[in-house]
Design an enzyme around this catalytic site. Structure first.
Site, short mmCIF file in Angstrom:
data_model
loop_
_atom_site.label_atom_id
_atom_site.label_comp_id
_atom_site.label_asym_id
_atom_site.label_seq_id
_atom_site.Cartn_x
_atom_site.Cartn_y
_atom_site.Cartn_z
N LYS A 7 1.87 2.05 -5.12
CA LYS A 7 2.44 1.47 -6.35
C LYS A 7 1.53 1.73 -7.55
CE LYS A 7 2.41 -2.54 -4.26
NZ LYS A 7 2.06 -2.13 -2.90
N GLN A 14 1.94 -6.14 -3.12
CA GLN A 14 2.38 -6.19 -1.71
C GLN A 14 3.69 -5.40 -1.53
OE1 GLN A 14 1.34 -9.61 -3.11
NE2 GLN A 14 -0.59 -8.63 -2.67
N GLY A 37 -4.56 -4.35 -3.81
CA GLY A 37 -5.54 -3.30 -4.13
C GLY A 37 -4.73 -2.09 -4.55
N HIS A 38 -4.65 -1.86 -5.84
CA HIS A 38 -3.82 -0.77 -6.36
C HIS A 38 -4.72 0.35 -6.85
CE1 HIS A 38 -0.20 -3.67 -7.11
NE2 HIS A 38 -0.61 -3.64 -5.86
N ASP A 91 0.81 -1.23 0.00
CA ASP A 91 0.00 0.00 0.00
C ASP A 91 0.84 1.27 0.00
OD1 ASP A 91 -2.25 -1.65 0.10
OD2 ASP A 91 -2.22 -1.68 2.29
P1 GDP Z 1 -0.76 0.28 -3.57
O1 GDP Z 1 -1.36 -0.98 -3.09
O2 GDP Z 1 0.72 0.34 -3.29
O3 GDP Z 1 -1.06 0.57 -5.00
O4 GDP Z 1 -1.39 1.45 -2.70
P2 GDP Z 1 -2.96 1.60 -2.33
O5 GDP Z 1 -3.70 2.00 -3.53
O6 GDP Z 1 -3.43 0.41 -1.59
O7 GDP Z 1 -2.90 2.75 -1.27
C1 GDP Z 1 -2.36 4.01 -1.55
C2 GDP Z 1 -3.44 5.07 -1.28
O8 GDP Z 1 -2.85 6.35 -1.23
C3 GDP Z 1 -4.49 5.15 -2.37
O9 GDP Z 1 -5.70 5.56 -1.80
C4 GDP Z 1 -3.94 6.23 -3.29
O10 GDP Z 1 -4.95 6.88 -4.06
C5 GDP Z 1 -3.34 7.16 -2.28
N1 GDP Z 1 -2.17 7.93 -2.74
C6 GDP Z 1 -1.17 7.56 -3.58
N2 GDP Z 1 -0.22 8.52 -3.63
C7 GDP Z 1 -0.62 9.51 -2.81
C8 GDP Z 1 -0.06 10.76 -2.41
O11 GDP Z 1 1.03 11.15 -2.80
N3 GDP Z 1 -0.78 11.50 -1.52
C9 GDP Z 1 -1.98 11.10 -1.03
N4 GDP Z 1 -2.60 11.88 -0.16
N5 GDP Z 1 -2.55 9.94 -1.39
C10 GDP Z 1 -1.87 9.14 -2.25
P1 IMO Z 2 -0.94 -4.22 -2.22
O1 IMO Z 2 -0.47 -4.83 -3.51
C1 IMO Z 2 -0.92 -4.56 2.13
C2 IMO Z 2 -1.08 -8.59 3.79
C3 IMO Z 2 -2.31 -9.02 4.54
C4 IMO Z 2 -1.70 -9.98 5.54
C5 IMO Z 2 -0.61 -10.66 4.74
C6 IMO Z 2 -1.02 -12.01 4.14
O2 IMO Z 2 -2.23 -3.50 -2.32
O3 IMO Z 2 0.14 -3.43 -1.57
P2 IMO Z 2 -2.58 -12.68 2.09
O4 IMO Z 2 -4.02 -12.39 1.82
O5 IMO Z 2 -1.65 -12.16 1.05
O6 IMO Z 2 -2.31 -14.12 2.40
O7 IMO Z 2 -2.25 -11.88 3.46
O8 IMO Z 2 -0.29 -9.77 3.69
N1 IMO Z 2 -1.33 -8.10 2.42
C7 IMO Z 2 -1.22 -6.81 2.06
N2 IMO Z 2 -0.98 -5.72 2.80
N3 IMO Z 2 -1.06 -4.45 0.78
C8 IMO Z 2 -1.27 -5.55 0.03
O9 IMO Z 2 -1.27 -5.51 -1.30
C9 IMO Z 2 -1.42 -6.79 0.67
N4 IMO Z 2 -1.65 -8.05 0.24
C10 IMO Z 2 -1.58 -8.83 1.31
O10 IMO Z 2 -2.94 -7.93 5.16
O11 IMO Z 2 -1.06 -9.26 6.57
MG MG Z 3 -2.91 -1.63 -1.85
#
Ligand code: GDP
Ligand code: IMO
Ligand code: MG
Length: 431
Positions: A16, A230, A40-41, A13
């Protein structure tokens, strides 16, 4: 540029999705190499409405984050565990938004499938005392089957007889486990076979030998982004085991998960959030179980993009990042969510751990030691200015630049990009 790998440098999270979407403008192919619908990207893109241009947020679970750029071909590699139900739902959602993936989405024939018994097993195991806090998407059990060589692959979806036989064997075996060991309900063998045999028509057009496709693209000097899911500290080999996911999000996973050679990799970019978060259980030395942690969660909107769970929040951790840079070979970083720190009076960065009386320089992979680690902080004065409207690195407040540059210096790396908001235009190039 042959292949550039984008890895999460922390516990996932990091943002990415945003960085991959941003970089996709200048690449030909974006390829996911591991994980599944546990990811969840989030991608925020400009959308034209009758009232002008607004921003819309999309969460991708399986489809690579380059999909919003029409010139990009998206690849789901052999290292991914694919839930066909989740995939079809995602294709359908994109279709509703007017995004057609036909001809632009390629799925490896060798990717393993997530089946209903994997999800049930995942949820049953999570009811036990030693739960990991998984996303419940069946990830671990699907990789178990892959490694015990009983897994069902994408290619099997294209042959109804083979699929039927393999599914019958696996469901019956799991049903014995469900009823005798877990005392839970059994799954309906015929219903599942019937449901999954229908996927052949839906998935056929996407399935191919993606390794061969990527090799041919490399020969043609196409630009490829390998998108990790991840983060490094959730890696099954290098993360905080057993509180990890069941794949290799680290850069090495890109080669095995896509079927491309290490010699094709040109660079590795680490996505680093300006502070730390973690979802699920496991050690997190800089976690803040106080008002500051709550403030980070609220300001950063730190709730899981897949499960909606509140993310655990804390300060940036240089010790774990040095480790992450080392095992991934990260050459430059993209720092996200700097804007979340805008109004903090002071910002802390963990520059070392103490375990008892001992100073620890290297990130301990021994879980017990990590659980005892006491973070040693360096404190930075906050810049107390809104950065989300800033469009060039040089215009960032001096204190924000000091923060970024101190991190680059502690990590002995370059900060390539700084993100000050979720939108595409909120991305600053640092050099
Ligand atoms: P990922 O799994 O690495 O793709 O990240 P996620 O999408 O799960 O979580 C990142 C969250 O931060 C999302 O809600 C993005 O829209 C948000 N986000 C990404 N870059 C920025 C930033 O520079 N500032 C803020 N405030 N939000 C951001
Ligand atoms: P993105 O790609 C954050 C965490 C889960 C748990 C552990 C194992 O959005 O960054 P799993 O379901 O993979 O067997 O769970 O890994 N986890 C993540 N945490 N971002 C993710 O993906 C994750 N995918 C799995 O919360 O701790
Ligand atoms: Mg994510």
């Amino acid at each position: 540029m042959p292949v550039q790998i984008i890895v999460g440098a922390q516990w996932g999270d990091e943002g990415k999705g945003k960085i991959v979407d941003h970089l996709s403008e200048n690449v030909d192919i974006v390829a996911r190499y591991q994980g599944g619908a546990n990811a969840g990207h989030t991608v925020v893109i400009p959308t034209i409405t009758p009232n002008g241009i607004t921003s819309k947020e999309y969460v991708l679970h399986l489809i690579p984050s380059g999909i919003f750029h029409k010139h990009v071909t998206c690849v789901i590699g052999n290292g991914v565990v694919l839930d066909p139900v989740a995939l079809m739902a995602e294709i359908g959602q994109l279709h509703e938004l007017g995004i057609d993936v036909k001809g632009r989405l390629l799925i490896s024939h060798n990717a393993h499938l997530i089946m209903p018994y994997h999800k049930l097993l995942d949820s049953i195991r999570e009811q036990g005392e030693e739960k990991i806090g998984t996303t419940g998407r069946g990830i671990g059990p699907a990789y178990i089957d892959k490694y015990t060589r009983t897994g069902i692959r994408v290619v099997d979806l294209l042959d109804r007889d083979t699929l039927g036989k393999k599914l019958k064997r696996n469901i019956e075996e799991n049903n014995r486990l469900f009823s005798k060991v877990y005392h839970s309900k059994e799954l309906d063998v015929d219903a599942i076979i019937h449901e999954y045999q229908e996927f052949d028509k839906m998935i056929d057009e996407y399935v191919t030998d993606t390794s061969l496709y990527l090799h041919s693209a490399l020969k043609k000097k196409k630009k490829i982004l390998a998108e990790g899911a991840q983060g490094a500290l959730l890696d099954v080999d290098h993360g905080t085991y057993p509180f990890v996911t069941s794949s290799n999000p680290t850069s090495g996973g890109a080669c095995t998960g896509l079927g491309i050679p290490p010699t094709a990799i040109q660079s590795v970019v680490g996505v680093v959030k300006a502070y730390s978060t973690r979802v699920g259980n496991g050690p997190f030395p800089t976690e803040l179980n106080d008002e500051t942690g709550e403030r980070l969660r609220k300001t950063g909107g730190e709730f899981g993009a897949t499960t909606g769970r509140p993310r655990r929040c804390g300060w940036l951790d240089i010790v774990s990042l040095q480790y992450s840079l080392r095992i991934n070979g990260i050459q430059k970083i993209a720092m996200t969510k700097l804007d979340v720190l805008d109004q903090f009076e002071e910002i802390k960065v963990c520059v070392g751990y103490m375990v008892g009386e001992k100073k620890v320089r290297n990130f301990p992979t021994d879980l017990r030691m990590l659980e005892l680690a006491q973070p040693q902080y360096r404190t930075f004065k906050g810049w107390k200015t809104t950065t989300s409207g800033i469009r060039s690195y040089g215009k960032l407040p001096a204190r924000a630049r000091s923060y970024i540059e101190a991190i680059a210096s502690l990590l002995q790396t370059k900060v390539w990009m700084v993100s000050v908001g979720a939108r595409r235009d909120q991305t600053l190039i640092a050099r």
